[in-house]
Design an enzyme around this catalytic site. Sequence first.
Site, PDB file in Angstrom:
ATOM      1  CE  LYS A  79      26.231 -87.701 -40.803  1.00  0.00           C
ATOM      2  NZ  LYS A  79      26.909 -86.699 -39.947  1.00  0.00           N
ATOM      3  CB  SER A 154      30.416 -87.747 -40.569  1.00  0.00           C
ATOM      4  OG  SER A 154      29.504 -87.073 -39.730  1.00  0.00           O
ATOM      5  CB  SER A 178      30.002 -84.093 -38.884  1.00  0.00           C
ATOM      6  OG  SER A 178      30.961 -84.955 -38.318  1.00  0.00           O
TER       7      SER A 178
END
Length: 198
Positions: A79, A154, A178
């Site tokens: 990420k 996210s 997320s």
Amino acid sequence: MSQDMIRETACAIVDKLRSGDVSPLELLDVLEKRIKEVDGKVNALPILCFDRARTNAKALMQKPAGARGLLAGLPVPIKDLTDVAGVLNTQGSPIFKDNIPAKSDLMVENLEANGAVVYAKSNTPEFGAGANTFNEVFGATLNPWDTTKSAAGSSGGAAVALATGMAWLAQGSDMGGSLRNPAAFCGVVGMRPSIGRV
């Protein structure tokens, strides 16, 4: 190497790596081709580092198959909130649009020590703050089942990479949904271990 490999599970790919049926370099070739075919439509993996990945894969392949760690050479995207040495880490913010860390985050070091081969960074909202994956640096990540819909956030880039066959396993992070929300929106599995336990 057949593009049918993208339909395999992460466990099946690791088994193939351990048996020598496939090499990390062959998997990187499969992923690079798949990303070229798909990512322009969904924008899940805006940062690629295949040169770094191939260098690390070649070093890993110098070890006996049984000494390559739990992941045995499995390619994994990280990420874009997490430092990977020598790879752009924007955190989805114009403030960090040119940020290239010299040292990897401990989590990345641990993954690589266990046989992960990092080949990409997945899209995230700015600083991971948001339930929808978009930012001013790379734009929006789109839901692979309907590109007019959200991929959530996210860790939306990670979930979309999984759902579209651009990853077999993807790293993300989650404090308030997320991982879990993007997984649910994209039809994949997101696992959030208990804080302090893992």
